[in-house]
Design a protein around this motif. Structure first.
Motif, PDB file in Angstrom:
ATOM      1  N   ASN A   1       0.825  -1.208   0.000  1.00 24.02           N
ATOM      2  CA  ASN A   1       0.000   0.000   0.000  1.00 24.02           C
ATOM      3  C   ASN A   1       0.858   1.255   0.000  1.00 24.02           C
ATOM      4  N   GLN A   2       1.937   1.236   0.785  1.00 19.53           N
ATOM      5  CA  GLN A   2       2.849   2.375   0.820  1.00 19.53           C
ATOM      6  C   GLN A   2       3.475   2.601  -0.550  1.00 19.53           C
ATOM      7  N   GLN A   3       3.794   1.519  -1.245  1.00 16.37           N
ATOM      8  CA  GLN A   3       4.381   1.644  -2.576  1.00 16.37           C
ATOM      9  C   GLN A   3       3.362   2.228  -3.552  1.00 16.37           C
ATOM     10  N   ARG A   4       2.101   1.848  -3.402  1.00 15.06           N
ATOM     11  CA  ARG A   4       1.060   2.398  -4.279  1.00 15.06           C
ATOM     12  C   ARG A   4       0.904   3.899  -4.048  1.00 15.06           C
ATOM     13  N   ILE A   5       0.987   4.306  -2.802  1.00 17.07           N
ATOM     14  CA  ILE A   5       0.895   5.736  -2.492  1.00 17.07           C
ATOM     15  C   ILE A   5       2.069   6.479  -3.113  1.00 17.07           C
ATOM     16  N   CYS A   6       3.263   5.929  -2.979  1.00 18.53           N
ATOM     17  CA  CYS A   6       4.449   6.570  -3.568  1.00 18.53           C
ATOM     18  C   CYS A   6       4.304   6.687  -5.075  1.00 18.53           C
ATOM     19  N   SER A   7       3.806   5.624  -5.707  1.00 18.64           N
ATOM     20  CA  SER A   7       3.615   5.655  -7.160  1.00 18.64           C
ATOM     21  C   SER A   7       2.598   6.718  -7.541  1.00 18.64           C
ATOM     22  N   ALA A   8       1.526   6.849  -6.722  1.00 21.60           N
ATOM     23  CA  ALA A   8       0.517   7.871  -6.999  1.00 21.60           C
ATOM     24  C   ALA A   8       1.099   9.266  -6.880  1.00 21.60           C
ATOM     25  N   VAL A   9       1.936   9.488  -5.872  1.00 20.67           N
ATOM     26  CA  VAL A   9       2.572  10.789  -5.687  1.00 20.67           C
ATOM     27  C   VAL A   9       3.462  11.115  -6.876  1.00 20.67           C
TER      28      VAL A   9
ATOM     29  N   LEU B   1      -1.990  15.905  -2.455  1.00 19.65           N
ATOM     30  CA  LEU B   1      -0.581  15.928  -2.849  1.00 19.65           C
ATOM     31  C   LEU B   1       0.141  17.056  -2.133  1.00 19.65           C
ATOM     32  N   LYS B   2      -0.456  18.239  -2.113  1.00 18.67           N
ATOM     33  CA  LYS B   2       0.175  19.383  -1.453  1.00 18.67           C
ATOM     34  C   LYS B   2       0.345  19.129   0.040  1.00 18.67           C
ATOM     35  N   GLN B   3      -0.661  18.494   0.643  1.00 17.75           N
ATOM     36  CA  GLN B   3      -0.589  18.212   2.073  1.00 17.75           C
ATOM     37  C   GLN B   3       0.565  17.268   2.386  1.00 17.75           C
ATOM     38  N   LEU B   4       0.699  16.201   1.602  1.00 17.90           N
ATOM     39  CA  LEU B   4       1.766  15.237   1.838  1.00 17.90           C
ATOM     40  C   LEU B   4       3.130  15.850   1.512  1.00 17.90           C
ATOM     41  N   GLN B   5       3.201  16.612   0.437  1.00 20.67           N
ATOM     42  CA  GLN B   5       4.451  17.311   0.117  1.00 20.67           C
ATOM     43  C   GLN B   5       4.853  18.218   1.271  1.00 20.67           C
ATOM     44  N   GLY B   6       3.886  18.932   1.831  1.00 23.91           N
ATOM     45  CA  GLY B   6       4.184  19.845   2.930  1.00 23.91           C
ATOM     46  C   GLY B   6       4.768  19.126   4.130  1.00 23.91           C
ATOM     47  N   LEU B   7       4.245  17.944   4.440  1.00 24.04           N
ATOM     48  CA  LEU B   7       4.764  17.176   5.572  1.00 24.04           C
ATOM     49  C   LEU B   7       6.201  16.712   5.305  1.00 24.04           C
ATOM     50  N   ILE B   8       6.463  16.313   4.079  1.00 22.62           N
ATOM     51  CA  ILE B   8       7.814  15.865   3.728  1.00 22.62           C
ATOM     52  C   ILE B   8       8.780  17.041   3.749  1.00 22.62           C
ATOM     53  N   TRP B   9       8.342  18.183   3.229  1.00 23.49           N
ATOM     54  CA  TRP B   9       9.207  19.379   3.271  1.00 23.49           C
ATOM     55  C   TRP B   9       9.471  19.805   4.710  1.00 23.49           C
ATOM     56  N   ARG B  10       8.436  19.707   5.561  1.00 24.27           N
ATOM     57  CA  ARG B  10       8.641  20.080   6.960  1.00 24.27           C
ATOM     58  C   ARG B  10       9.751  19.235   7.584  1.00 24.27           C
ATOM     59  N   SER B  11       9.740  17.941   7.308  1.00 26.43           N
ATOM     60  CA  SER B  11      10.786  17.075   7.852  1.00 26.43           C
ATOM     61  C   SER B  11      12.150  17.489   7.325  1.00 26.43           C
ATOM     62  N   GLY B  12      12.204  17.902   6.054  1.00 20.75           N
ATOM     63  CA  GLY B  12      13.475  18.320   5.465  1.00 20.75           C
ATOM     64  C   GLY B  12      13.982  19.638   6.005  1.00 20.75           C
ATOM     65  N   PHE B  13      13.085  20.617   6.144  1.00 22.04           N
ATOM     66  CA  PHE B  13      13.501  21.910   6.690  1.00 22.04           C
ATOM     67  C   PHE B  13      13.900  21.784   8.158  1.00 22.04           C
TER      68      PHE B  13
END
Length: 240
Positions: free
Chosen positions: A76-84, A97-109
Motif C-alpha cells: 500500500n505504501q508503494q502504491r501511495i508513492c507511485s501515486a505521488v 498531494l500538497k498536504q503530503l508534500q508539505g509534511l515531507i518538506w517540513r521534515s526536510g527543513f
C-alpha cells in the motif's frame, strides 16, 4: 526607479523572491527521493494518515481505508508513492498531494536538509519596506504551511516576522481576478492600495483586472501594462 504608493505588498515566491530552480531542482526532487521512506517511517501518524486520505480523494476514491487498513502495508505504501510520483509527473496541484508534500518538506527543513534560497536583493528590500510601515503578504500556489516552512528556514535565517500573513490557492486560482478581490476584502484594503509582485504574466493580468498595482519581475523587456523590474532595488514604495 519606479515610484509607487500603497499600504500592502503582496508577493509571489517562485521567480519573484526565490529562484524557480530551488523549487523545481531542490524541493520537488526532495519529495520524490524521500516520499517512500517518509510514508513508511510515519505510517501511523494521524497527520500522515490524513494526508493519505486526501491523496485517495485526489484520485477519486471515497476513502483511503483500502490503503490504511489493508493486510499489506508495504504494498500500500508503494502504491501511495507511485501515486505521488504520477501526480507530480503531470504537475497536478491537488490538495492531498500538497498536504503530503508539505509534511515531507517540513521534515526536510526541520532536519536542516532543506534551506531556502532567496534572490540577493530580496531581504534588504523586504526589511526596508516593512520598516517603512508597509504590510507584507505572500500569495503562492504552495500551501500556507509550505510558505511558512520556506521563510522560516532560509539562508538568511528565520524571516517569518517580516510577514503579516499568507495566502494559497484555497483562496482561489492565482490566474483569476476574483482571487485578488477576495484577498483585498480579507485584508480590508482597497485593491489600489495593494502592490502585487510576480514573475507570472497571467497572475499579474488577473491582479490588475482586480485593480491592484502590478509589478512584473523579469529579465524580459516587452510591451506590458505592468511595471517591469529585474530587481527589488528598482522599486521605491511610499506608504499611502
Amino acid at each position: 526607479m519606479i515610484q509607487l504608493a500603497g499600504t500592502v505588498v503582496l508577493l509571489d515566491i517562485e521567480g519573484t523572491v526565490a529562484p524557480v530552480t530551488f523549487v523545481y531542482e531542490v524541493m520537488f526532487p526532495f519529495v520524490r527521493q524521500h516520499v517512500g521512506q517518509f510514508v513508511q517511517s510515519n505510517w501511523q501518524k494521524p497527520d500522515v494518515q490524513q494526508a493519505i486520505a486526501m491523496v485517495a480523494s485526489d484520485l477519486g476514491h471515497a476513502s483511503a481505508e483500502h490503503w490504511l487498513t489493508g493486510d499489506e502495508p508495504q504494498s500500500n505504501q508503494q502504491r501511495i508513492c507511485s501515486a505521488v510520483h504520477e501526480m507530480m509527473d503531470r504537475d497536478a496541484k491537488l490538495p492531498g498531494l500538497k498536504q503530503l508534500q508539505g509534511l515531507i518538506w517540513r521534515s526536510g527543513f526541520e532536519s536542516g536538509e532543506l534551506v531556502a534560497d532567496l534572490f540577493p536583493d530580496v531581504l534588504r528590500n523586504l526589511r526596508r519596506w516593512k520598516d517603512r510601515g508597509l504590510l507584507l503578504y505572500i500569495y503562492s500556489s504552495g500551501s500556507v504551511e509550505a510558505q511558512q516552512l520556506f521563510f522560516g528556514h532560509t539562508t538568511a535565517g528565520n524571516l517569518l516576522e517580516l510577514f503579516s500573513g499568507y495566502f494559497d490557492t484555497t483562496t482561489g486560482n492565482k490566474k483569476q481576478a476574483s482571487s485578488y478581490q477576495t484577498i483585498a476584502n480579507q485584508l480590508g484594503q482597497p485593491p489600489g492600495e495593494i502592490i502585487f509582485i510576480s514573475d507570472s504574466l497571467p497572475e499579474l493580468d488577473a491582479a490588475r483586472q482586480a485593480e491592484m498595482q502590478t509589478v512584473w519581475r523579469t529579465d524580459e523587456r516587452q510591451s506590458t501594462p505592468h511595471y517591469v523590474i529585474d530587481s527589488f532595488e528598482e522599486i521605491e514604495i511610499q506608504t499611502g
